[in-house]
Design a protein around this motif. Structure first.
Motif, PDB file in Angstrom:
ATOM      1  N   UNK A 126       8.141  10.611   7.501  1.00 39.25           N
ATOM      2  CA  UNK A 126       8.338   9.469   6.627  1.00 39.25           C
ATOM      3  C   UNK A 126       7.092   9.181   5.798  1.00 39.25           C
ATOM      4  N   UNK A 127       7.310   8.511   4.669  1.00 37.64           N
ATOM      5  CA  UNK A 127       6.248   7.906   3.877  1.00 37.64           C
ATOM      6  C   UNK A 127       6.484   6.402   3.925  1.00 37.64           C
ATOM      7  N   UNK A 128       5.534   5.655   4.495  1.00 43.78           N
ATOM      8  CA  UNK A 128       5.708   4.234   4.787  1.00 43.78           C
ATOM      9  C   UNK A 128       4.800   3.403   3.892  1.00 43.78           C
ATOM     10  N   UNK A 129       5.369   2.341   3.311  1.00 39.53           N
ATOM     11  CA  UNK A 129       4.620   1.412   2.459  1.00 39.53           C
ATOM     12  C   UNK A 129       4.691   0.015   3.058  1.00 39.53           C
ATOM     13  N   UNK A 130       3.633  -0.468   3.731  1.00 39.90           N
ATOM     14  CA  UNK A 130       3.615  -1.864   4.194  1.00 39.90           C
ATOM     15  C   UNK A 130       3.437  -2.788   2.992  1.00 39.90           C
ATOM     16  N   UNK A 185       0.852  -1.189   0.000  1.00 40.39           N
ATOM     17  CA  UNK A 185       0.000   0.000   0.000  1.00 40.39           C
ATOM     18  C   UNK A 185       0.885   1.236   0.000  1.00 40.39           C
ATOM     19  N   UNK A 186       0.851   2.027  -1.065  1.00 40.58           N
ATOM     20  CA  UNK A 186       1.672   3.243  -1.210  1.00 40.58           C
ATOM     21  C   UNK A 186       0.799   4.482  -1.044  1.00 40.58           C
ATOM     22  N   UNK A 187       0.923   5.241   0.015  1.00 36.50           N
ATOM     23  CA  UNK A 187       1.752   5.002   1.177  1.00 36.50           C
ATOM     24  C   UNK A 187       1.065   5.661   2.352  1.00 36.50           C
ATOM     25  N   UNK A 188       1.593   5.421   3.580  1.00 36.97           N
ATOM     26  CA  UNK A 188       1.052   6.017   4.808  1.00 36.97           C
ATOM     27  C   UNK A 188       2.011   7.117   5.263  1.00 36.97           C
TER      28      UNK A 188
END
Length: 223
Positions: free
Chosen positions: A186-190, A178-181
């Motif tokens: 930060x920008x986080x992609x689980x 999932x792009x992105x939180x």
């Protein structure tokens, strides 16, 4: 013909019980050299590329792995824990491509713990606005070894073998995330990923040997 003893009773390979301190220290030295090589390559890559900080992406993941491939007569068993770290350069205006280095360590009670480093290039299309898919491949090198001296069957008797082994590996990775939180700064992609590595030179009778990993983790970059 050299054979090994695993769950397949037709193979005759067992690790020995005699602990070899010198060979164990040599294995640790190999891992240290591998780490130094990774740092050197990262420094070289950073020096040659003048990029803004948001074009670099870092990845941490963990999961399980097994000497398995989704083909006939191979089953997922004797799995072990695996952990991985990556640094990638995102390419293109939409950042649909990446190229970078991956360092991985996996445990296995039969074939021995292994540490590897590999170059990995990926294509990362985004569908439905936020769903990031990925397919990637590359090349790398792996050190695998025991903490004790193994024995190997030479056809007529047992003989001592090295307690570590180096192998070339070719990875194939599929992923979805999932792009992105946004978690400032930060920008986080689980994501979840399946990676299969073809190991060349493991054994004359089994080459390439497939090693499959199911990984869960996070990609993150600075805004």
């Amino acid at each position: 013909m050299k054979t090994m003893k695993t769950e397949n009773k037709n193979r005759k390979f067992v690790p020995g019980s005699k602990f070899s301190r010198d060979k164990f220290l040599n294995l640790n030295l190999e891992k240290f050299v591998l780490f130094v090589l990774l740092v050197f390559l990262l420094l070289q890559l950073s020096a040659k590329v003048n990029a803004t900080k948001d074009s670099w992406q870092y990845t941490l993941s963990s999961g399980v792995h097994s000497f398995y491939a989704p083909i006939e007569n191979l089953k997922w068993n004797n799995s072990g824990f695996v952990v991985s770290g990556e640094i990638n350069r995102l390419l293109g205006q939409k950042q649909l491509f990446s190229a970078g280095l991956q360092l991985q360590h996996g445990q296995n009670n039969y074939q021995g713990d292994a540490t590897s480093i590999q170059l990995l290039g990926q294509f990362l299309p985004v569908v439905f606005s936020k769903m990031e898919l990925g397919i990637g491949t590359g090349a790398g090198y792996r050190f695998s070894g025991y903490n004790s001296s193994p024995l190997i069957w030479n056809g007529s008797g047992w003989e001592n073998a090295k307690n570590y082994k180096g192998m070339v590996q070719i990875p194939l990775q599929l992923s979805a995330g999932y792009r992105s939180i946004n978690i400032s700064p930060l920008m986080v992609t689980p994501f979840v990923a399946y990676q299969m590595q073809a190991l060349f030179g493991y054994n004359p009778d089994i080459s390439p040997l497939p090693d499959s990993s199911l990984m869960f983790g996070f990609k993150f970059k600075f805004k």
